[in-house]
Design a protein around this motif. Structure first.
Motif, PDB file in Angstrom:
ATOM      1  N   SER A 190       1.058  -1.254   0.335  1.00 31.01           N
ATOM      2  CA  SER A 190      -0.360   0.085   0.573  1.00 31.01           C
ATOM      3  C   SER A 190       0.694   1.468  -0.224  1.00 31.01           C
ATOM      4  O   SER A 190       0.369   2.325  -0.525  1.00 31.01           O
ATOM      5  N   GLN A 192       3.564   1.519  -1.243  1.00 33.53           N
ATOM      6  CA  GLN A 192       4.923   1.822  -2.119  1.00 33.53           C
ATOM      7  C   GLN A 192       3.684   1.762  -3.281  1.00 33.53           C
ATOM      8  O   GLN A 192       3.945   2.357  -4.186  1.00 33.53           O
ATOM      9  N   LYS A 193       2.503   1.382  -3.471  1.00 34.31           N
ATOM     10  CA  LYS A 193       1.464   2.543  -4.294  1.00 34.31           C
ATOM     11  C   LYS A 193       1.734   3.754  -4.133  1.00 34.31           C
ATOM     12  O   LYS A 193       0.992   4.733  -5.127  1.00 34.31           O
ATOM     13  N   GLU A 194       1.143   4.838  -2.867  1.00 34.48           N
ATOM     14  CA  GLU A 194       0.750   5.702  -2.700  1.00 34.48           C
ATOM     15  C   GLU A 194       2.211   6.222  -3.106  1.00 34.48           C
ATOM     16  O   GLU A 194       2.303   7.425  -3.479  1.00 34.48           O
ATOM     17  N   GLN A 197       1.659   6.496  -6.919  1.00 36.39           N
ATOM     18  CA  GLN A 197       0.767   7.427  -7.065  1.00 36.39           C
ATOM     19  C   GLN A 197       1.652   9.020  -6.547  1.00 36.39           C
ATOM     20  O   GLN A 197       1.484  10.427  -7.359  1.00 36.39           O
TER      21      GLN A 197
END
Length: 252
Positions: A190, A192-194, A197
């Protein structure tokens, strides 16, 4: 007179979906089990014939509901993904799990660990990995000559079946995909995704700023062109007036 002896119907054997034991004894154990199961499942997400399960009861023998184990993670090549209440091997083309993982907590006893190993050896597991959370110790075995053989040097070991690499030098078990990326927890994924983004948004902002700068530069160039054109027009009108007065502008 013929006497008919009633046929005795044997009760159907029930294979329970639960052995009543907890999946884990502590949060760290649980998190690692989920990371391993999820990481391997994601690794083979595009292969419909690799089934990856966590804490699922495996019954290797038809008619025997006492002989069973629920590996923390097991991987079965050659069986489709999908729901199962338990893994009943005789219903699965008699394919045994090829790879199993067990994550031990301080509550696990040596006798219990030995029984697990013998079960996996007796029922055809190809690769077996046991990890001790307390001591950060990974041990493993691979099958050859009909038995599981101890892996002498497991640091940096690459699973023959899964092609994943194991490291413990950091103080924790770390697993790496064939492409070198590390298995991550849901929280790490999560974050890493943020981060990705945020990087995408920053890149977009930089692109927009570059576009604005380009547009500003074009506006400045257009303004300069218009100013030069205006100066040229004034010069042309002045030259025309001088000629009307009989004066050659080039002589001035």
């Amino acid at each position: 007179m013929t006497t008919t002896i009633p046929t005795q119907t044997l009760p159907a054997i029930i294979y329970p979906d639960s052995d009543g034991k907890p999946m884990s004894d502590n949060t760290k154990q649980f998190q690692l089990i989920v990371k391993i199961q999820g990481g391997i499942d994601a690794l083979f997400k595009d292969n419909e014939n690799v089934f990856v399960a966590g804490d699922l009861l495996w019954y290797p023998v038809e008619g025997d509901n006492k002989t069973r184990q629920a590996p923390d993670t097991m991987v079965i090549f050659g069986r489709p993904k999908g729901y199962r209440g338990s893994y009943q091997q005789w219903l699965e083309d008699n394919i045994a799990p090829q790879v199993v993982f067990e994550i031990f907590s301080p509550e696990n006893r040596m006798r219990e660990i030995f029984k697990l190993f013998k079960f996996y050896e007796n029922y055809g597991v190809e690769e077996c990995y046991f990890y001790d959370l307390k001591y950060n110790e990974l041990i493993g075995w691979v099958r050859s000559d009909g038995k599981l053989n101890y892996i002498e040097s497991i640091e940096g070991w690459v699973s023959p079946r899964l092609e994943i690499r194991f490291e413990t030098a950091s103080g924790d078990l770390e697993i790496y995909q064939p492409d070198g990326l590390k298995f991550l927890s849901y929280v790490e994924l999560s974050r890493q995704k943020e981060l990705v983004q945020q990087q995408m948004e920053l890149t977009q902002q930089q692109m927009e700023l570059t576009q604005q700068q380009m547009e500003l530069t074009q506006q400045q160039m257009e303004q300069e062109r218009q100013e030069k054109e205006l100066v040229q027009q004034k010069a042309d009108r002045l030259s025309e007036k001088l000629r009307e007065m009989g004066i050659n502008p080039e002589d001035i």
